[in-house]
Design an enzyme around this catalytic site. Structure first.
Site, short mmCIF file in Angstrom:
data_model
loop_
_atom_site.label_atom_id
_atom_site.label_comp_id
_atom_site.label_asym_id
_atom_site.label_seq_id
_atom_site.Cartn_x
_atom_site.Cartn_y
_atom_site.Cartn_z
N HIS A 132 -3.78 6.53 1.33
CA HIS A 132 -4.19 5.18 0.95
C HIS A 132 -5.59 4.88 1.48
O HIS A 132 -5.89 5.13 2.65
CB HIS A 132 -3.18 4.17 1.49
CG HIS A 132 -3.65 2.76 1.41
ND1 HIS A 132 -4.03 2.17 0.22
CD2 HIS A 132 -3.84 1.81 2.37
CE1 HIS A 132 -4.41 0.93 0.45
NE2 HIS A 132 -4.31 0.70 1.75
N CYS A 175 0.79 -1.23 0.00
CA CYS A 175 0.00 0.00 0.00
C CYS A 175 0.83 1.28 0.00
O CYS A 175 0.31 2.36 -0.29
CB CYS A 175 -0.96 -0.02 1.19
SG CYS A 175 -2.02 -1.48 1.19
N ASN A 215 -10.32 -1.44 -1.20
CA ASN A 215 -8.90 -1.21 -0.97
C ASN A 215 -8.14 -1.87 -2.12
O ASN A 215 -8.06 -3.09 -2.21
CB ASN A 215 -8.50 -1.82 0.38
CG ASN A 215 -7.01 -1.69 0.69
OD1 ASN A 215 -6.19 -1.47 -0.19
ND2 ASN A 215 -6.67 -1.85 1.96
#
Length: 309
Positions: A237, A114, A268
């Site tokens: 993020h 990430c 995500n």
């Protein structure tokens, strides 16, 4: 100066209804949207490999930028921790061939999750400037559908598949300013893959993000001689709605609505979450400065200032 010229993406049309998943785990709509943040999770087709997602995103970039020619590409970096098959050869080599890019291209992978986009744009900038290259492609694709257990309530409602392609070169709309990075490998057990299955300690990851990211952004602003009100937007993020909201509240120096939240139809998407935000909300905006911050597997984090000259 090498900067960001254009961003394109590929998000699979097919996917999973997260409300249906939530019902299976006795989670209602308020939890799905308020905590998870995603009503729909895109999923790659069974026959699609990571490299195929990359190719779709890069082809979209070429379609959006007719002046960018395949033969002009000098460098290709793929950010992924879930490459094709067993991960050897590197996915970037497979993408180079599938795209028909010239063989003089430098192509390699970066194994980051990430935080990977922030690391990736600076790795590309440094590599290109050191070698005198003109046009680079930074591609993100990390289909967690390969490793997530559909029966694991802690992960199966979170992750969506997507890929992005960023054209980096000279005379760019967005330049790369000050950046800061960090790593704490003692947190490795909180996010890992064992026997091909992904494990996440959600509480530990949430606490890590809440403690690390707001402080890191403050340090970045201080070292850049900037105040929070000089930043037009914060693109962090998109780990979950709860994480974005908590970081925004903890930061305090900027209104919560400056922290862009947009994951309802994507989930995500790991290293693709920040460039998806940039593509949709920043590239065509009149903003002058944007802060980005990625954080996750490693544990690893990176934050940076992007600015319009």
């Amino acid at each position: 100066m090498i900067g960001i010229k254009s961003i394109a993406s590929y998000v699979p049309v097919d996917g999973i209804d997260n409300y249906a998943q939530g019902a299976k785990f006795a989670k209602d709509e308020e939890f799905i949207i308020g905590k998870i943040g995603s009503a729909f999770l895109p999923r790659k087709a069974a026959a699609q490999e990571t490299s195929d997602l990359c190719v779709e995103a890069v082809n979209a970039l070429f379609a959006n930028n007719p002046d960018l020619k395949r033969e002009s590409i000098d460098a290709l970096i793929v950010v992924t921790q879930n490459g094709d098959e067993e991960g050897l050869p590197h996915t970037a080599a497979i993408v180079q061939d599938k795209l028909g890019l010239p063989t003089h291209v430098a192509a390699f992978d970066i194994s980051l999750g990430c935080s990977g986009y922030v690391y990736g744009i600076y790795a590309m900038k440094g590599f290109m400037e050191a070698a005198g290259l003109k046009n680079g492609l930074l591609v993100t694709a990390d289909p967690y559908s390969k490793i997530v257990d559909p029966e694991d309530r802690n992960t199966t409602m979170l992750f969506g598949d997507a890929a992005t392609a960023t054209w980096m070169g000279e005379d760019a709309f967005w330049q790369l300013g000050k950046a800061k990075f960090g790593t704490d490998g003692s947190g490795a057990p909180h996010l890992k893959v064992s026997d091909g299955v992904f494990f996440m300690n959600g509480r530990q990851v949430f606490n890590f993000a809440l403690l690390k990211v707001p402080a890191h952004l403050h340090e970045l602003l201080n070292e850049s001689d900037l105040k929070a009100d000089e930043i037009d937007a914060f693109c962090i993020h998109q780990g979950s709605a709860a994480i974005v909201d908590a970081v925004a509240r903890r930061f305090e120096d900027a209104p919560v609505d400056k922290f862009i939240k947009d994951m309802v139809e994507t989930g995500n998407t790991v290293s693709s979450s920040i460039p998806l935000l940039l593509e949709k909300h920043v590239m065509d905006a009149t903003w002058k400065r944007v802060a980005v911050s990625g954080f996750g597997v490693g544990l690893s984090w990176g934050s940076a200032i992007l600015y319009r000259p």
